[in-house]
Design a protein around this motif. Structure first.
Motif, PDB file in Angstrom:
ATOM      1  N   ASP A 245     -15.104  46.828  -2.267  1.00 10.30           N
ATOM      2  CA  ASP A 245     -13.825  47.368  -1.786  1.00 10.30           C
ATOM      3  C   ASP A 245     -13.943  48.860  -1.486  1.00 10.30           C
ATOM      4  O   ASP A 245     -13.393  49.359  -0.483  1.00 10.30           O
ATOM      5  CB  ASP A 245     -12.725  47.137  -2.820  1.00 10.30           C
ATOM      6  CG  ASP A 245     -12.279  45.683  -2.883  1.00 10.30           C
ATOM      7  OD1 ASP A 245     -12.566  44.928  -1.938  1.00 10.30           O
ATOM      8  OD2 ASP A 245     -11.640  45.313  -3.886  1.00 10.30           O
ATOM      9  N   ASP A 246     -14.657  49.574  -2.351  1.00  6.72           N
ATOM     10  CA  ASP A 246     -14.858  51.010  -2.129  1.00  6.72           C
ATOM     11  C   ASP A 246     -15.658  51.240  -0.852  1.00  6.72           C
ATOM     12  O   ASP A 246     -15.338  52.137  -0.059  1.00  6.72           O
ATOM     13  CB  ASP A 246     -15.592  51.612  -3.329  1.00  6.72           C
ATOM     14  CG  ASP A 246     -15.942  53.073  -3.114  1.00  6.72           C
ATOM     15  OD1 ASP A 246     -15.018  53.910  -3.119  1.00  6.72           O
ATOM     16  OD2 ASP A 246     -17.133  53.389  -2.919  1.00  6.72           O
TER      17      ASP A 246
ATOM     18  N   LYS B 277     -15.841  49.252   1.803  1.00  7.68           N
ATOM     19  CA  LYS B 277     -14.986  48.953   2.945  1.00  7.68           C
ATOM     20  C   LYS B 277     -14.015  50.092   3.217  1.00  7.68           C
ATOM     21  O   LYS B 277     -13.772  50.464   4.377  1.00  7.68           O
ATOM     22  CB  LYS B 277     -14.220  47.656   2.694  1.00  7.68           C
ATOM     23  CG  LYS B 277     -15.068  46.393   2.724  1.00  7.68           C
ATOM     24  CD  LYS B 277     -14.217  45.167   2.423  1.00  7.68           C
ATOM     25  CE  LYS B 277     -15.005  43.877   2.494  1.00  7.68           C
ATOM     26  NZ  LYS B 277     -14.177  42.692   2.134  1.00  7.68           N
ATOM     27  N   ASP B 278     -13.454  50.635   2.153  1.00  6.00           N
ATOM     28  CA  ASP B 278     -12.514  51.747   2.322  1.00  6.00           C
ATOM     29  C   ASP B 278     -13.221  52.952   2.924  1.00  6.00           C
ATOM     30  O   ASP B 278     -12.691  53.607   3.836  1.00  6.00           O
ATOM     31  CB  ASP B 278     -11.904  52.105   0.969  1.00  6.00           C
ATOM     32  CG  ASP B 278     -10.886  53.235   1.083  1.00  6.00           C
ATOM     33  OD1 ASP B 278      -9.801  53.000   1.648  1.00  6.00           O
ATOM     34  OD2 ASP B 278     -11.186  54.356   0.616  1.00  6.00           O
TER      35      ASP B 278
ATOM     36  N   HIS C 194     -12.948  55.197   7.092  1.00 13.40           N
ATOM     37  CA  HIS C 194     -12.599  56.613   7.255  1.00 13.40           C
ATOM     38  C   HIS C 194     -13.707  57.430   7.908  1.00 13.40           C
ATOM     39  O   HIS C 194     -13.647  58.657   7.890  1.00 13.40           O
ATOM     40  CB  HIS C 194     -12.276  57.231   5.891  1.00 13.40           C
ATOM     41  CG  HIS C 194     -11.078  56.633   5.235  1.00 13.40           C
ATOM     42  ND1 HIS C 194      -9.780  56.921   5.613  1.00 13.40           N
ATOM     43  CD2 HIS C 194     -10.981  55.732   4.221  1.00 13.40           C
ATOM     44  CE1 HIS C 194      -8.934  56.245   4.860  1.00 13.40           C
ATOM     45  NE2 HIS C 194      -9.635  55.508   4.013  1.00 13.40           N
TER      46      HIS C 194
END
Length: 428
Positions: free
Chosen positions: A189-190, A192-193, A197
């Protein structure tokens, strides 16, 4: 004589060229798993020239191959056909698991990683690189620029934009308290986040087991989960196998295979043990990646005949004597022995690793605070007892590194463990 050599060393070599021990050691010769210093003291070697003497010191098969090749020709460069280089490349390409693989030889792991970064950025037309926190990839300008360990990264200047990802250290950081599955999910998840950006990166470079970082590992499967995310976006995966390759982890021939559910990496780098002390590094990549460069290149010393002869003899010995299996069996015994000792030593936070790649993390008792002074004291005490080990780790270098030659036998493992036990118990 040693003091005289130390003075000469300090007079002509850089201050930042690290030396172990309060009284630095001159190693004059070795045999099997042992080395001798200039005073005639004998040591059991559990570090192998930083994981480089992979099979054994003065291995007759390698010594003979080097001697015979030196009697024919030592070097000609890559501008001429080179039979030993082709033969070793064929074997490594087949062992790599990478389809339609091409191999380029260098003289070190640093140069191998530098080449991998060149290939990935040229292929993807991006200078953004994902790297792991607590990582180490060499000492060239590009390699220190992606190294996630401040103790080994002397400048923030870099030709690359580096973004650091969670996951390389299972027992530290914001996700340490999670189960393995939840840990992997949180790291994904980190990732992907992070990708949401930034401009598309060229590649993720990662050591399956972080070497200089203190032999730390993520849960098995983390990089496979990362690979799915990267593959969807066309981002390459570079596996840095400089320290983990050639069966050292015991369970697998390559470290990436513990995370191999989604297939091999796009690019893999290697070095250290393949030459058993001779200077060999290299890169393996799919043909379309390796061949993406649109200018000429050579390697003056990469793939030179004498190092390739050593590599061929060393790899043959390793495979024929199942040193991977030996690393699994003897390494497993050694890890369990050290964990039993560590359970009685409050300063040992963790014993970790796999095969003959073992880390012992030293902290102030009852805390997670690094204690590099005590780690250095254990290193000294082990030497006094006749054992050479290494050190490393993030958090101020407070991990001891144990990485003997892969031919280590059970009696030698017991001997080394006993010396380490005494050294650890000497902690005040």
């Amino acid at each position: 004589m040693t003091n005289d050599l130390l003075g000469r060393h300090r007079a002509v070599l850089p201050d930042w060229l690290a030396l172990y021990y309060e009284e630095p050691l001159e190693i004059t010769h070795g045999e099997g798993r042992h080395v001798w210093d200039a005073q005639g003291n004998r040591y059991l070697d559990f570090f192998g020239g930083i994981l480089t003497t992979m099979t054994a010191h003065a291995l007759p098969e390698v010594t003979k191959a080097v001697s015979e090749q030196a009697g024919r020709i030592i070097h000609s460069s890559t501008l001429y056909l080179n039979r030993p280089m082709v033969e070793l490349a064929e074997r490594i390409a087949q062992l790599s698991g990478i389809p339609d693989a091409r191999v380029f030889f260098t003289t070190s792991g640093t140069e191998a990683n530098d080449t991998a970064l060149l290939l990935a950025t040229a292929y993807r037309r991006s200078n953004t690189i994902l790297a792991m926190r607590n990582s180490y990839h060499g000492r060239s300008f590009s390699a220190v620029g992606i190294t996630g360990n401040s103790g080994w990264s002397p400048t923030s200047l870099s030709p690359l934009q580096t973004l650091y990802v969670h996951g390389g250290v299972r027992t530290r950081g914001p996700f340490a308290s999670l189960s393995d599955d939840a840990y992997i999910a949180a790291c994904v998840d980190d990732l992907k986040d992070l990708l949401g950006h930034t401009r598309p990166p060229a590649a993720l470079i990662a050591e399956p087991v972080q070497g200089v970082g203190g032999f730390t590992t993520p849960p098995d499967g983390l990089y496979a989960a990362f690979r799915e995310v990267l593959h969807e976006r066309g981002i390459l995966w570079i596996a840095d196998e400089v320290q983990t390759g050639w069966g050292r982890t015991g369970e697998h021939f390559w470290g990436w295979q513990a995370h191999g559910q989604s297939g091999p990496p796009d690019i893999m780098t290697f070095a250290k043990g393949i030459g058993n002390g001779m200077s060999i590094g290299g890169v393996v990549a799919r043909s379309e990646i390796m061949n993406c460069l649109d200018s000429n290149s050579i390697s003056t010393f990469g793939g030179t005949q004498i190092t390739m002869a050593a590599g061929l003899a060393n790899l043959t010995y390793l495979l024929e004597h199942d040193l991977q299996g030996n690393a699994r069996r003897v390494g497993g015994l050694l890890i369990e022995r050290l964990r039993a000792v560590a359970a009685q030593v409050p300063a040992v936070r963790e014993v970790r690793g796999r095969g003959l790649m073992i880390g012992i993390e030293i902290t102030k008792p009852g805390t997670d605070e690094a204690d590099p002074r005590t780690a250095a004291a254990v290193l000294e005490a082990a030497r006094e007892g006749g054992l050479l080990i290494g050190k490393g780790g993030g958090h101020n270098t407070s991990s001891l590194r144990v990485a003997p030659p892969l031919s280590l036998n059970v009696a030698e493992a017991e001997e080394g463990a006993a010396i380490l036990e005494n050294a650890l118990r000497s902690i005040p």
